[in-house]
Every structure is written in C-alpha cells, then in structure tokens.
Design a protein around this motif. Structure first.
Motif, short mmCIF file in Angstrom:
data_model
loop_
_atom_site.label_atom_id
_atom_site.label_comp_id
_atom_site.label_asym_id
_atom_site.label_seq_id
_atom_site.Cartn_x
_atom_site.Cartn_y
_atom_site.Cartn_z
N THR A 1 24.75 4.61 -28.17
CA THR A 1 25.89 3.77 -28.55
C THR A 1 26.01 2.58 -27.60
N LEU A 2 25.90 2.84 -26.32
CA LEU A 2 26.02 1.77 -25.32
C LEU A 2 24.94 0.72 -25.54
N LEU A 3 23.71 1.17 -25.75
CA LEU A 3 22.61 0.21 -25.91
C LEU A 3 22.78 -0.61 -27.19
N LEU A 4 23.19 0.07 -28.26
CA LEU A 4 23.40 -0.67 -29.52
C LEU A 4 24.45 -1.76 -29.34
N GLN A 5 25.50 -1.42 -28.61
CA GLN A 5 26.55 -2.42 -28.40
C GLN A 5 26.07 -3.56 -27.51
N ALA A 6 25.20 -3.22 -26.54
CA ALA A 6 24.67 -4.25 -25.66
C ALA A 6 23.74 -5.19 -26.43
N PRO B 1 11.82 -7.30 -20.43
CA PRO B 1 12.81 -6.34 -19.94
C PRO B 1 12.86 -5.12 -20.85
N THR B 2 12.74 -3.94 -20.27
CA THR B 2 12.64 -2.72 -21.06
C THR B 2 13.71 -1.72 -20.60
N PHE B 3 14.36 -1.10 -21.59
CA PHE B 3 15.30 -0.02 -21.29
C PHE B 3 14.73 1.26 -21.86
N ILE B 4 14.71 2.33 -21.08
CA ILE B 4 14.34 3.60 -21.68
C ILE B 4 15.50 4.58 -21.52
N VAL B 5 15.68 5.40 -22.55
CA VAL B 5 16.73 6.41 -22.52
C VAL B 5 16.10 7.73 -22.15
N GLY B 6 16.72 8.47 -21.29
CA GLY B 6 16.20 9.80 -20.92
C GLY B 6 17.31 10.82 -20.92
N HIS B 7 17.07 11.97 -21.59
CA HIS B 7 18.10 13.01 -21.58
C HIS B 7 17.93 13.90 -20.36
N VAL B 8 19.03 14.28 -19.78
CA VAL B 8 18.97 15.27 -18.71
C VAL B 8 19.51 16.56 -19.29
N THR B 9 18.74 17.62 -19.20
CA THR B 9 19.28 18.89 -19.67
C THR B 9 19.32 19.85 -18.51
N LYS B 10 20.35 20.70 -18.56
CA LYS B 10 20.55 21.58 -17.41
C LYS B 10 19.50 22.67 -17.34
N ASP B 11 19.05 23.16 -18.50
CA ASP B 11 18.09 24.26 -18.45
C ASP B 11 16.66 23.78 -18.22
N GLY B 12 16.48 22.46 -18.16
CA GLY B 12 15.15 21.93 -17.83
C GLY B 12 14.14 22.10 -18.93
N SER B 13 14.58 22.37 -20.18
CA SER B 13 13.62 22.61 -21.25
C SER B 13 12.90 21.31 -21.64
#
Ligand code: TYD
Ligand code: MG
Length: 455
Positions: free
Chosen positions: A104-109, A208-220
């Motif tokens: 959402t943030l990136l789309l708005q940017a 200029p490049t933006f990459i999105v990365g998910h952080v998950t707690k279980d490390g899967s």
C-alpha cells in the motif's frame, strides 16, 4: 559424461548462517528449526579469472562529484525517512510483517513518482488486476505506471530493458527466483542471489530500486535480515495489527540518518501521514490515572510524546509475572530492582505489567525514569501530577544520567501544553527553557519520586 558434483549445505532461513551439517538450533541467531538443506554446485574446477575488469584506481579528486539528485515521492514522512528523497541508483529494502501495508505504501508513493517518470511495479504476489483494483481504491491513477506480474528474474531484466523505467519496485523479493540457482523461491540462496543481481542492475543503470521483504517469526521464508548488509537502505514498517498506527523506521541508510521515523495511520483509503504523532498518541490518555506517565521520546530528529502505563498488582500465587510490551523487559526488571534496593519499595510479590500505548515501541534509555515513575505511581496508587513529563536514564546505583537532545524533548512537551518536566540534573545546565514549562532537575531515583509523589 562427467556429472557436475553438488554438495549440500544447511542455511539458516532466519539469519543466513551456514553449516555443513543439520542442526536443530541455529548457533548464530538461536532460532529453532530454521536450518534448511540447499544444494550448491561444487566449486571445484572453477577458476577465478583475474584481469578481466577494466576498472582502475582513481584519485579521490579525479572523481567528478555531483550533488546527489534526489527525487521526492510526495509523501513527506517517507521522504524524510529516506534522508530527503530517493537517490539515483539507490537500492532500498522495505521489510515488515505480512499485511502491515508495504504494498500500500509503495503504491501510494508511486502516484507522485510516476508523474515525473516511468515506474515498473513487478508483483509476484498479486495479479495485475488485483493491483489495479487496489490502486483505484487508493485513488492512485498515474499515467506512467507499468505493472508486471512476474517472478522470473531473467524475464524481469528483459522487461526493464524494454520499458526503461525510472523507478523499479519488486514486490516481494521472496517470490522471485533466478534459474541460475536450483533451490526454491524464498530460500536464502535465491533471495540473496536475486537481490544481488537486482543490486548490480540498480548500480549499473542508475535505476532506483525498492524491494519488499516479508519478515516472518517462524523463519519459514528467508527473512530479509540476510539482505541487510547488501542494500543501501533498510526501512522497517512496523505496527501492531490491532492499532491503525504504522511506523516506518530507517535501520540503515547510506544516504541519510538512521533511526529516522515516519508515522502513518491505516485508514479505509490507504495510509495517511500523521504529522502530529504526539497529539494522537496522547489523545486517549486518562489523566490522573495512577500508573500513567508521558515520555518525551526522540526518534531520529523527531520528538514524540508517548504514554507509558504500568500496572502493579499483588500476585495471588507464588511466582510474580513481569510483562512488558513496547519496551525491553530487561530494562523493566532492572528498574524494578532499583526500586527495591535504592528506594525500598517492595515489588517482589507483585505482578508487573508495562505497556506503551498506541502499539509504539520505545528503545531508548531516556524512558527509564518514566518506567520507574509509572511503576511507583501504580504501586503507591498515586497519579503523577497533571501536565508533567519525565525523562532520564537510570543507572544501577539509582543515579539519573543525562540523555541526548533534552531541548527537543522539552520543546515538544511545552508545545503540547505540559507545564513541568523532570529531567537529569546534568541535562539541565545551559538549557534554553521555552515559556510555560518549569524544569525540575533530579539527581537520583529517590529524588525523582519525592518530587512526583512527596514519597
Ligand atoms: P498490504 O499493503 O497488502 O500489506 P503488505 O504488502 O505489507 O503485505 O496491506 C494490507 C493490509 O492493509 C490489509 O490488512 C488491509 C489494509 N488496508 C486498509 O486497511 N486500507 C486500505 O486502503 C488498504 C489498501 C489496505
Ligand atoms: Mg504486499
């Protein structure tokens, strides 16, 4: 035909630690069950060819300097966290829990960015139609936005050559894969290799490049932590799913200050900037309630007033509970010990809960005095005097130590109508005091509690 030899290596999907054998617990990041097997082609027979590159060392003064041209994306909270806009050829990672609002943030940017140039948004998670529907709902309707639903890195590079975008967005890096590596998308080696190649492209073609990365707690899924050292800028988008507030935090920035934050509010029409976070975080504060204290904390260059609450109640069973949310629980234990030993307040058989209101996290030592005051206030069942803020670090001897940027903190408190501020004695010298606020320097924990509660 001679077969190419492969060997197995076990990589931690959380931190990237590598081991030749499987282990239940990663010795580096201490997470359980995060080591996954990956096959790597044997490096035997590969020779490193020297002398292919034409790069030659240059004297510093021979390098043409240029003012980093920055492009603003029109969301001032994001521009500030980036250090004043987007630098040409910069490589930025936006990490955060799934569903926190990264896309959402990136789309708005993009809305503003695509007015100045072409943006290529590569989505590996949603279809083009889904992105379009969301963009419409957000009122984002840029002319020069190109969407691509693709996960193969090689195809993406082809399309980048076709489209020649001015900005590239990869959502998310965990869905991308390169055919040069056999392991599955999302594995540590894929994530690292894809990011490496994208980084090279960003630098070579100044894209200029933006990459999105998910952080998950279980490390899967491989956490973006393995990427932190490669990229120029790491932004974490954090927040509590139960609260509408989201905080964008720069944890690494080669082009600006770290620890800068941006505050947003998630609404039904996307993310809204919060210009006056202090007012919002204090809006629901119960005045005169024991256990509630206001801290003027500083995030980067920005002072934010937040409310800290403590509840101390007698524990009916043997073992007392200590729970801290939004604040380091070790800090709370330390301050409980200071209260026991230096102030003589017995909290041993009490349950203790500490919470920062609004789902905010505070990790600066300046909050110590506020935690201590909140604990004492709840225990004594006396409220902290109205219109009072407190800040200061507390040492193990119960002494109150100076913290950084006292003026900023006092100014913000005065702006919001606070009339009294308890602060470390050593901070109170040579301070310009804004009108309307009285400074009360305190030297020890006991001293502070005397001032607050006539203890
Ligand atoms: P999203 O950007 O898809 O998260 P991420 O990319 O980090 O996984 O955000 C999804 C969440 O945001 C979802 O729970 C719904 C919420 N949301 C709103 O509340 N309002 C909106 O206008 C939008 C677009 C999303
Ligand atoms: Mg997303």
């Amino acid at each position: 035909m001679a077969q190419r030899k492969t060997k197995s290596i076990y990589t931690c999907s959380n931190c990237g630690y590598q081991s030749p054998k499987w282990m239940g617990k990663c010795p580096d990041c201490q997470q359980w069950n995060t080591l996954v097997e990956e096959t790597v082609p044997s490096s035997k027979g590969k020779t490193h060819r020297i002398g292919e590159s034409h790069a030659k060392p240059l004297r510093l003064k021979e390098i043409a300097s240029q003012d980093e041209p920055r492009k603003q994306c029109g969301i001032s909270e994001l521009d500030r966290v980036l250090g004043g806009g987007i630098v040409a050829g910069s490589f930025t990672l936006i990490g955060g829990d799934p569903g926190i609002g990264k896309s959402t943030l990136l789309l708005q940017a993009i809305d503003q960015l695509s007015r100045n140039g072409k943006t290529l948004y590569v989505t590996g998670e949603e279809s083009c139609l889904q992105v379009k529907l969301r963009a419409e709902r957000l009122g984002v309707n840029p002319e020069h936005l190109f969407l691509l639903a693709e996960t193969a890195l090689e195809t993406i590079f082809d399309k980048v050559r076709d489209v020649q975008p001015d900005f590239l967005i990869i959502d998310s890096i965990q869905t991308m894969f390169t055919t040069q590596i056999e392991s599955a998308p999302g594995s540590v080696s894929q994530v690292r290799e894809c990011a490496g190649q994208l980084m090279q492209q960003a630098k070579n073609s100044n894209l200029p490049t933006f990459i999105v990365g998910h952080v998950t707690k279980d490390g899967s899924i491989a956490g973006p932590r393995v990427l932190e050292h490669m990229v120029d800028t790491v932004l974490y988008f954090e927040g509590d799913p139960g609260h509408p507030y989201r905080i964008l935090r720069a944890v690494k920035n080669r082009f600006g200050s770290t620890n800068e934050i941006g505050v947003f509010q998630m609404s039904d029409c996307g993310l809204r900037e919060v210009k006056n976070p202090s007012e919002i975080f204090l809006a629901e504060r119960p005045e005169d309630a024991p256990g509630s204290v206001v801290i003027p904390s500083v995030e980067g260059s920005r002072p934010i007033l937040v409310e800290l609450q403590a509840l101390v109640s007698s524990a009916p069973y043997g073992t007392a509970r200590r729970t801290a949310m939004g604040i380091d629980h070790n800090r709370v234990s330390l301050l409980v010990a200071v209260l026991e030993k230096k102030v003589g307040m017995s909290l041993l058989s009490h349950d203790i809960f500490v919470n920062v209101a609004g789902g905010v996290k505070i990790d600066e030592p300046a909050a110590d005095l506020a935690i201590l005051a909140a604990l004492a206030s709840s225990h004594l069942n006396k409220s902290v005097p109205r219109r009072t803020v407190v800040f200061g670090e507390i040492g193990l001897a119960g002494e109150i130590r100076a913290v950084s940027q006292p003026e900023l903190r006092i100014k913000e408190a005065a702006r919001l109508g606070f009339e009294r501020c308890l602060l470390p004695t050593s901070n109170s010298k040579n301070l310009e005091t804004p009108s309307g606020i009285t400074l009360c320097p305190v030297a020890t924990a006991q001293d502070a509690l005397d001032q607050l509660f006539d203890h």
